[in-house]
Structure formats: structure tokens, C-alpha cells
Design an enzyme around this catalytic site. Structure first.
Site, short mmCIF file in Angstrom:
data_model
loop_
_atom_site.label_atom_id
_atom_site.label_comp_id
_atom_site.label_asym_id
_atom_site.label_seq_id
_atom_site.Cartn_x
_atom_site.Cartn_y
_atom_site.Cartn_z
N HIS A 153 1.06 -1.49 -0.15
CA HIS A 153 0.26 -0.24 0.25
C HIS A 153 1.19 1.30 0.24
CE1 HIS A 153 -4.06 -2.04 0.62
NE2 HIS A 153 -3.37 -2.91 1.30
N ASP A 357 3.95 9.36 -0.72
CA ASP A 357 2.37 8.45 -0.51
C ASP A 357 2.50 7.14 -1.58
OD1 ASP A 357 0.08 8.23 1.13
OD2 ASP A 357 -0.27 10.53 1.21
C1 GDG Z 1 -2.36 3.94 3.27
C2 GDG Z 1 -1.16 4.92 2.56
C3 GDG Z 1 -2.61 4.49 0.30
C4 GDG Z 1 -8.41 10.35 8.15
N1 GDG Z 1 -8.71 10.54 9.44
C5 GDG Z 1 -9.70 10.95 9.30
C6 GDG Z 1 -10.61 9.79 8.51
N2 GDG Z 1 -9.17 9.78 7.73
C7 GDG Z 1 -8.89 8.31 6.57
C8 GDG Z 1 -9.40 9.24 5.59
C9 GDG Z 1 -8.90 8.02 4.47
C10 GDG Z 1 -7.27 7.13 5.03
O1 GDG Z 1 -7.71 7.89 6.51
C11 GDG Z 1 -6.17 7.83 5.56
O2 GDG Z 1 -6.05 6.87 4.25
P1 GDG Z 1 -4.70 7.62 2.79
O3 GDG Z 1 -4.92 6.91 1.58
O4 GDG Z 1 -5.03 9.26 2.72
O5 GDG Z 1 -3.47 7.23 3.98
P2 GDG Z 1 -2.89 6.46 4.45
O6 GDG Z 1 -3.70 5.69 5.93
O7 GDG Z 1 -1.29 6.07 4.86
O8 GDG Z 1 -2.96 4.49 4.33
C12 GDG Z 1 -1.84 5.24 1.31
C13 GDG Z 1 -3.47 4.16 1.24
O9 GDG Z 1 -2.82 2.90 2.34
C14 GDG Z 1 -4.24 2.55 0.70
O10 GDG Z 1 -3.94 1.63 0.00
O11 GDG Z 1 -3.53 5.70 -0.68
O12 GDG Z 1 -0.34 6.28 0.71
O13 GDG Z 1 -0.11 5.08 3.04
O14 GDG Z 1 -9.98 7.63 3.93
O15 GDG Z 1 -10.66 9.73 5.30
N3 GDG Z 1 -11.14 8.84 8.11
C15 GDG Z 1 -11.98 9.19 9.32
N4 GDG Z 1 -11.89 9.84 10.39
C16 GDG Z 1 -10.91 10.16 10.70
O16 GDG Z 1 -10.31 11.54 11.28
N5 GDG Z 1 -13.30 8.64 9.32
#
Ligand code: GDG
Length: 457
Positions: A153, A357
């Protein structure tokens, strides 16, 4: 296809599945039947060498506990203080504590030992993320012949950084024990192929697959998506502006990230500060709402980023606030998913500026949540994996504070027709390449590989 076997660090066993990826995997398991393996989240003094069994709506969930030493060495140590910084171009932050790798390796071996008796040769095993890089090698050592896929990921490490990993000589063998090594982007595939090009005994075959010693496997990109339709419904459920104490003409810039050094938050706040410095006094005010829930707080590097960010937010607010206005609102806890979706929809700008990322789902969620008739503008770092699919965003260099400040100005002044054109192009990709498409594409590729392997034997 045979059963689907999913392995992820945490099995989502508490309550109904939520979040795009978890729901998508749950749907696949429900459809195919199978088993979801992973940790329970419980830390106990003496974890047994066995699984607990839970029912998961048409499939089984099998969970195991970790000891305090395993939580430290496997999860906080090797996975999150060595592999995470390594893969995010921060080899300087690797905490190479003697012993952590041994614990990481032993958790993977223990899991393989527990899984092997439950597996069948026609299973398709799909392993998620860097907690389990050696798991296929461990399963092969236990005699497992089933097709094994992996999805990384996070970004693939730079070849140069990999040289700093004490286990660098094992890395290629871990990868080659899978049949399919999935990555987020073409950029990641290029980095992985570069690593194999320099490796003795490795060869890229005419069909693109890699052969190493007696193994042959494929490296391919599968850009992950979101459940865009579900996100639209959540975004429409509440009026996001009613949740904020905003002046009627106040503009909203939103950032949402786990509080992680890879997300470029400090530079984002500085860029917002620079934008405020250059602001013309009569222009409507813009505020930055940053939601940054805590994560891995037991790891030193995460405490440092928290302190730095609070300092920068305080400085910008100290310089620019007045009695009725605080320009940066920084929320250091999670908010409910539907609130988040409504806030994205209410925002004029989505400010997504990671240094590094794998994909960045926030960028896709922001686009899905917009009102197509009056959409907000996405500002996106050139170093987010999402950039390969989201060229219609305003692309920025997250190291260049001035460029990001200028992008904010451009986004907030962008005419409606340009916002609509850019949004239409972005939304097309987000809705078409959603998470269901991602799982289907990955599983179809595993099924093809498994058929080809069967034809060869
Ligand atoms: C890894 C990889 C890759 C965040 N704050 C809250 C909340 N979130 C949710 C967001 C989003 C998720 O968390 C974060 O996803 P990301 O993709 O931006 O980043 P990582 O957590 O680092 O994920 C990344 C991912 O895996 C998938 O393969 O894209 O590059 O690092 O969904 O909405 N959700 C809630 N409250 C919050 O305060 N409910």
C-alpha cells in the site's frame, strides 16, 4: 476460483465493516467464501500458537494476539520504524534496533505455521502490506503451494535507500516468493524493476515477469480506489458548513491526514501562512481546517512531528488571528466518516501535500464528495501516488512553500467553468477506478497467474 484468503495486520472484527478497503475485501470474501487472517489487536503476556475464530458473514475470521515484545519488535519496531521510513524516502529515520527484525521474522513464521494447516492448494492468498513482506517465503517453507499475491500500500523503496536496510539481501527473495507483487503506481513498478536489474541471478522475461533462482513472479501496478458511490451518499447526508462556525463568505481549505511525517503537514501550514501574508486585506478570508488524528504515538518520530506542527500552527495563528478569527483550525483527533465527507463537500480547496505517499485516498474522497455544479479545487502533491491518475488537479511540489501558497491563491480565484472542467476529469477517474474495480482487477490477475501455473505443471 477457489477460496479467497486475506491477510492484513488487523482483522476488522469489532463491529460492521467500514471504510472502502475493508468493505471491498469483506464483499470479496462474502462472495467467494474464505478466511481473513490477522492480529486481534489484543496484547497479551503469552499469546498462544493458535487462532481465535470469528464468523464474518459467509467467511471466517481467524485472529491471533501479540505479546508486548511482539507489539514492540514486529509492529512499532521493524514495520513502522524501519520499513515505513525506508519506503517513504526517510532512511535517516530508520531505528535499527538489534532484535526487532528477529521479532518481525518470528511473528511472520508463527503466522505461517498457524496458517499452513488451514490452506488448500487451490486457495488464492492475498496478503496486505509491509507487515508481512516475508510471509510468502515463510508459507513456502511450510510447504504451501497455493497462489500468493501481495499488495504494497505504500511506496516501493528507492534502490539507494534499500542499501541501508540490514536485511537488503533478503528483500528480493521475499518478493520472489509471491506469485504477484502488487504496487500502487507505474513509478513504484519502475523502482522495483530497477532493483531487480542490478541483482545477480535475476532476469526480466519477455512477458514482463521476473525470474529469480527457481521462482518466477510478476510485479504490476494496481492503483487503489475508494467506494466513490458510498462516499457521495455520506457527503450529502449533512450540510458541512452548518458544522462550522464560519462567516458566510469565509472560504474553507481542508486537509485530512493521519499525523505522519510523510504527509508534509508542517510545510502545508507554512504554505498557508505564506498565502495569508500575501493576502489582499479586502479579500474574503480563507481558513485551513486540518484534521490529523494521532497514529503510532509510541514511535519517537511521531511525537516530534506533533510538536513541530503545533509550533507552526501556533506561529501562523499568532501572526494572523484577530479577535473573531483563527486561520488554522487543527483537530488532533478522528472525526466520524460522514462528518468528514460533509466537510470535504463544503470545502473550496482540498490541500493534499504529502512528501511521499503510496496513493492517498483523501485526494479521491475529496473529489467524490464535491457538488459537480460548484466543485472545490484539488491541490495535489507531485509525490502522491494519486498524481498518476489525477493530472487535472493543481499539482504542486510540497517542498516549495511559495509554489503551494501560489496554488492556494489560484485555487481560490479559479472561475467556475475551470473548476467544473477539472472536477469532471478527476471524478471520471475516481468513479470508474473505484475500489471494486481495484479488487476485481487484482483478483482477476491472480486467477490468470494461477491458471497459467496450473497449465505448466
Ligand atoms: C496507506 C498509504 C494509501 C483520516 N482521518 C480520518 C479518517 N481518515 C481516513 C481518510 C482516508 C484514510 O484515513 C487515509 O488514507 P490515505 O490513503 O490518505 O493514507 P494512509 O492512512 O497513509 O494509507 C496510502 C492507503 O494506504 C491505501 O492503499 O493510499 O498511500 O499510506 O480514507 O478518510 N477517517 C475518519 N476520521 C478521520 O478523522 N473517519
Amino acid at each position: 476460483m477457489g477460496r479467497l484468503i486475506v491477510v492484513s495486520n488487523r482483522v476488522p472484527s469489532d463491529g460492521p465493516p467500514s471504510g472502502g478497503l475493508v468493505v471491498a475485501l469483506h464483499d470479496c470474501l462474502k462472495h467467494n467464501g474464505g478466511v481473513w487472517f490477522g492480529t486481534s489487536g489484543d496484547i497479551v503476556e503469552d499469546p498462544e500458537d493458535s487462532f481465535a475464530e470469528l464468523s464474518g458473514d459467509g467467511y471466517k475470521m481467524r485472529t491471533f494476539d501479540l505479546s508486548p515484545a511482539e507489539q514492540q519488535g514486529y509492529y512499532l519496531g521493524y514495520a513502522n520504524s524501519v520499513l515505513w521510513p525506508l519506503c517513504h524516502r526517510r532512511a535517516d529515520l530508520m531505528a535499527l534496533n538489534a532484535g526487532d527484525y528477529d521479532v518481525y521474522d518470528s511473528v511472520n513464521r508463527r503466522l505461517a505455521r498457524m496458517m499452513a494447516p488451514e490452506l488448500r492448494p487451490d486457495d488464492h492468498i492475498w496478503i496486505h502490506d509491509y507487515h508481512f513482506l516475508p510471509l510468502a517465503a515463510c508459507l513456502r517453507a511450510e510447504g504451501v503451494t497455493a497462489t500468493i499475491g501481495y499488495f504494497h500500500h505504500i511506496p516501493f523503496p528507492a534502490t539507494h535507500d534499500l542499501m541501508a536496510l540490514p536485511q537488503r539481501d533478503l528483500f528480493a527473495g521475499w518478493m520472489a516468493s509471491f506469485d504477484l507483487f502488487g504496487l500502487q503506481t507505474q513509478r513504484d513498478v519502475a523502482a522495483a524493476l530497477e532493483m531487480f536489474r542490478g541483482l545477480n541471478g535475476a532476469e526480466q522475461l519477455r512477458d514482463g515477469s521476473i525470474s529469480l533462482n527457481d521462482r518466477r513472479f510478476e510485479i504490476r501496478s494496481f492503483p487503489i480506489g475508494i467506494d466513490a458511490d458510498a462516499f457521495v451518499k455520506e457527503a450529502q447526508s449533512t450540510d458541512g458548513r452548518s458544522l462550522l462556525n464560519f462567516a458566510p463568505d469565509e472560504r474553507l481549505v481542508i486537509g485530512v491526514d493521519r499525523l505522519d511525517y510523510s504527509k508534509g503537514l508542517d510545510n502545508r501550514f507554512r504554505a498557508f501562512g505564506r498565502f495569508l501574508e500575501n493576502r489582499i486585506v479586502d479579500e474574503p478570508r480563507a481558513s485551513l481546517l486540518q484534521i490529523a488524528p494521532p497514529t503510532r504515538e509510541d514511535v519517537d518520530a511521531y511525537q516530534q512531528i506533533r510538536d513541530a506542527l503545533e509550533g507552526t500552527a501556533g506561529k501562523v495563528n499568532g501572526e494572523h488571528s484577530d479577535l473573531g478569527w483563527t486561520p488554522i483550525r487543527y483537530i488532533h483527533h478522528a472525526v466520524p466518516r460522514d462528518t468528514l465527507a460533509a466537510l470535504y463537500r463544503a470545502a473550496d480547496v482540498g490541500f493534499v501535500t504529502p512528501f511521499c505517499d503510496g496513493m492517498n485516498l483523501v485526494a479521491k474522497e475529496f473529489v467524490a464528495a464535491q457538488d459537480p455544479a460548484d466543485p472545490g479545487v484539488l491541490i495535489l502533491s507531485q509525490f502522491a501516488g494519486a498524481v498518476e491518475q489525477m493530472a487535472s488537479a493543481l499539482i504542486v511540489n510540497p517542498y516549495d512553500i511559495g509554489e503551494m501558497a501560489q496554488a492556494l491563491k489560484q485555487a481560490l480565484a479559479m472561475p467556475l467553468h475551470e473548476r467544473q472542467d477539472r472536477h469532471e476529469a478527476l471524478a471520471r477517474g475516481v468513479f470508474r477506478n473505484d475500489v471494486a474495480h481495484w479488487t476485481q482487477t487484482y483478483l482477476d490477475t491472480m486467477a490468470r497467474i494461477s491458471t497459467e501455473r496450473a497449465a505448466l505443471t
